[in-house]
Design a protein around this motif. Structure first.
Motif, PDB file in Angstrom:
ATOM      1  N   CYS A   1      17.228  29.716   1.398  1.00 13.90           N
ATOM      2  CA  CYS A   1      16.540  28.423   1.547  1.00 13.90           C
ATOM      3  C   CYS A   1      16.477  27.716   0.187  1.00 13.90           C
ATOM      4  O   CYS A   1      15.837  26.677   0.045  1.00 13.90           O
ATOM      5  CB  CYS A   1      15.142  28.620   2.127  1.00 13.90           C
ATOM      6  SG  CYS A   1      14.481  27.130   2.930  1.00 13.90           S
TER       7      CYS A   1
ATOM      8  N   HIS B   1      15.016  28.635  -2.635  1.00 15.89           N
ATOM      9  CA  HIS B   1      13.782  28.700  -3.423  1.00 15.89           C
ATOM     10  C   HIS B   1      14.050  29.205  -4.850  1.00 15.89           C
ATOM     11  O   HIS B   1      13.244  28.958  -5.741  1.00 15.89           O
ATOM     12  CB  HIS B   1      12.729  29.546  -2.708  1.00 15.89           C
ATOM     13  CG  HIS B   1      12.312  28.989  -1.368  1.00 15.89           C
ATOM     14  ND1 HIS B   1      11.322  29.525  -0.594  1.00 15.89           N
ATOM     15  CD2 HIS B   1      12.753  27.907  -0.668  1.00 15.89           C
ATOM     16  CE1 HIS B   1      11.181  28.820   0.522  1.00 15.89           C
ATOM     17  NE2 HIS B   1      12.050  27.839   0.503  1.00 15.89           N
TER      18      HIS B   1
ATOM     19  N   GLU C   1       6.247  31.038   1.163  1.00  9.44           N
ATOM     20  CA  GLU C   1       6.444  29.789   1.918  1.00  9.44           C
ATOM     21  C   GLU C   1       7.049  30.085   3.273  1.00  9.44           C
ATOM     22  O   GLU C   1       6.664  29.506   4.282  1.00  9.44           O
ATOM     23  CB  GLU C   1       7.344  28.815   1.137  1.00  9.44           C
ATOM     24  CG  GLU C   1       7.375  27.397   1.706  1.00  9.44           C
ATOM     25  CD  GLU C   1       8.171  27.235   2.993  1.00  9.44           C
ATOM     26  OE1 GLU C   1       7.727  26.471   3.875  1.00  9.44           O
ATOM     27  OE2 GLU C   1       9.227  27.873   3.152  1.00  9.44           O
ATOM     28  N   GLU C   2       8.016  31.014   3.297  1.00  9.72           N
ATOM     29  CA  GLU C   2       8.763  31.257   4.540  1.00  9.72           C
ATOM     30  C   GLU C   2       7.899  31.854   5.645  1.00  9.72           C
ATOM     31  O   GLU C   2       8.272  31.788   6.815  1.00  9.72           O
ATOM     32  CB  GLU C   2       9.975  32.173   4.279  1.00  9.72           C
ATOM     33  CG  GLU C   2      11.040  31.560   3.380  1.00  9.72           C
ATOM     34  CD  GLU C   2      11.791  30.394   4.029  1.00  9.72           C
ATOM     35  OE1 GLU C   2      11.526  30.088   5.207  1.00  9.72           O
ATOM     36  OE2 GLU C   2      12.634  29.796   3.341  1.00  9.72           O
TER      37      GLU C   2
ATOM     38  N   HIS D   1      19.119  28.830   5.525  1.00 11.67           N
ATOM     39  CA  HIS D   1      18.799  30.026   6.326  1.00 11.67           C
ATOM     40  C   HIS D   1      20.045  30.662   6.943  1.00 11.67           C
ATOM     41  O   HIS D   1      19.930  31.524   7.812  1.00 11.67           O
ATOM     42  CB  HIS D   1      17.766  29.752   7.435  1.00 11.67           C
ATOM     43  CG  HIS D   1      16.384  29.481   6.914  1.00 11.67           C
ATOM     44  ND1 HIS D   1      15.242  29.756   7.636  1.00 11.67           N
ATOM     45  CD2 HIS D   1      15.950  28.969   5.746  1.00 11.67           C
ATOM     46  CE1 HIS D   1      14.176  29.413   6.928  1.00 11.67           C
ATOM     47  NE2 HIS D   1      14.584  28.912   5.778  1.00 11.67           N
TER      48      HIS D   1
HETATM   49 ZN   LIG Z   1      13.192  28.129   4.506  1.00 11.21          ZN
END
Ligand SMILES: [Zn+2]
Ligand SMILES: [Zn+2]
Length: 393
Positions: free
Chosen positions: A105, A107, A140-141, A365
């Motif tokens: 994602c 990050h 966060e996920e 993802h």
């Molecule tokens: Zn994500």
């Protein structure tokens, strides 16, 4: 203040530190960690920040915060999220993940954005007539990290006036940015169901209560719900992503589980489905003589404050050019837990184009997604320039 000089400085300073930032990004990419369990990532970020003369503070279970500026003015919160996903990386990058997880994602890039931003802001601290607060966020996920940092004082001392976050977008060219005013991402409700039946020998079904049959019935019912009860012009996505139970073909298992997620934009649609899903589970389990435990976990929808977006847009355009900031009409059907912050202060959440590799157009993802590191100096320059100018003007 001379904005033109300021802007040119910002972008060239970000480009100057690009190699160092790419080194950080690749280290993070090779060593992904999940949720709140980020010991190596947090240690790395902490040491890097200390090396810049900053004093990172731990906030919540695994978050870090640094503050930069002269104080006595507005406070802007910037975010970098640090957690990866339980996906096995399938790229051929020389710095691909060395474990079972993946920064699919981006990050790793967000954390790098904020390391670069911290460095440049620290060098220009005496220009900041207020405070920039940078949060390095876990989890966060799983929709839990921002909430945990807020609950542990993130928004106070100094009190946050507004917030800005950048998220990479593999569908948008490097150098372009985009945002959606108003509702910008779906809410997310997770349903975690455990059904208790009664285990037994497969030759004597009359003595057992089959929990697999119960979750199968629930699965079928849930999959008709959106189609039959929601206006087709509304957006609602209900997915059972995980279910199962049992150990062998000749044993009726004792229990089974079913996990589902619901994403909606319209609160009325959400309220209806949030009421109906537990009703269907309850009625179906009782009809089939089982018992159950149901847990839910909810993340609100992300809201971009139109006024703040208008205030920040000119500064962003000074860095990236007049025509490279897109205003989107469609909200993200995914979810972003920056929504917890957008519910508390005016927020701008922006997409940063990270597509420079035309033959590799995979979504976030996806185990094959490759994000272009060319986005790093852009993200840093946008964050630094917008932060200083928004605080000072
Ligand atoms: Zn994500
Ligand atoms: Zn993300």
């Amino acid at each position: 203040m001379n904005k033109t000089i300021n802007m040119a400085n910002t972008l060239s300073s970000a480009v100057e530190i690009k190699d160092e930032l790419i080194k950080h990004r690749r280290h993070l990419h090779e060593n992904p960690e999940l949720g709140f369990d980020l010991p190596n990532t947090v240690a790395y970020v902490k040491e890097t920040l200390k090396g810049m003369g900053l004093e990172p503070k731990k906030v919540g279970k695994a978050g870090l915060v640094v503050t930069i500026g002269k104080g006595n003015g507005k406070t802007l919160l910037l975010r970098g999220d640090m957690d990866a996903l339980p996906i096995k990386e399938n790229t051929d990058l020389p710095f691909k993940s060395t474990n079972e997880f993946m920064h699919a994602c981006g990050h790793d890039i967000h954390t790098t954005f904020m390391l670069g931003t911290a460095k440049l802001l620290k060098e220009r601290e005496n220009e900041i007539n207020g405070t920039v607060k940078i949060m390095f966020q876990p989890a966060e996920e799983i929709g839990a990290g921002a909430k945990d940092m807020v609950a542990n004082g993130l928004m106070e001392n100094p009190k946050v006036d507004a917030a800005l976050a950048l998220h990479v977008d593999p569908g948008l060219e490097v150098g372009k940015f985009g945002y959606k005013p108003g509702i910008a991402a779906s809410s997310l409700d997770g349903f975690f169901l455990k059904v208790q039946g009664k285990g037994g020998h497969s030759s004597e079904p009359q003595k057992a209560i089959d929990p697999l049959m119960i979750i199968n019935a629930i699965y079928s019912q849930l999959n008709t719900l959106v189609g039959k009860e929601i206006d087709p012009s509304e957006r609602a996505v209900l997915v059972v992503g995980k279910m199962g139970g049992g150990t062998a073909a000749n044993i009726i298992p004792d229990s089974a589980h079913l996990d589902a997620t619901l994403r909606t934009l319209n609160p009325e649609v959400r309220d209806h489905l949030f009421k109906r899903i537990p009703e269907i589970i309850d009625a179906t389990v009782k009809m089939m003589r089982g018992t159950y435990q149901l847990e839910t976990l909810s993340t609100p929808s992300l809201y971009n404050n139109a006024e703040l977006c208008e205030q920040m847009s000119p500064y962003i355009k000074e860095v990236i050019g007049e025509n490279n900031l897109e205003v989107n009409n469609e909200p993200l059907s995914g979810t972003e837990d920056f929504s917890y912050i957008s519910n508390l202060v005016p927020t701008m959440f922006m997409w940063a184009g990270a597509n420079g590799l035309e033959d590799r157009n995979y979504p976030l993802h996806n185990p094959n997604v490759v994000l272009d590191e060319g986005v790093i100096p852009w993200g840093v320059a946008v964050a630094v320039h917008t932060a200083i100018n928004w605080i000072n003007n």
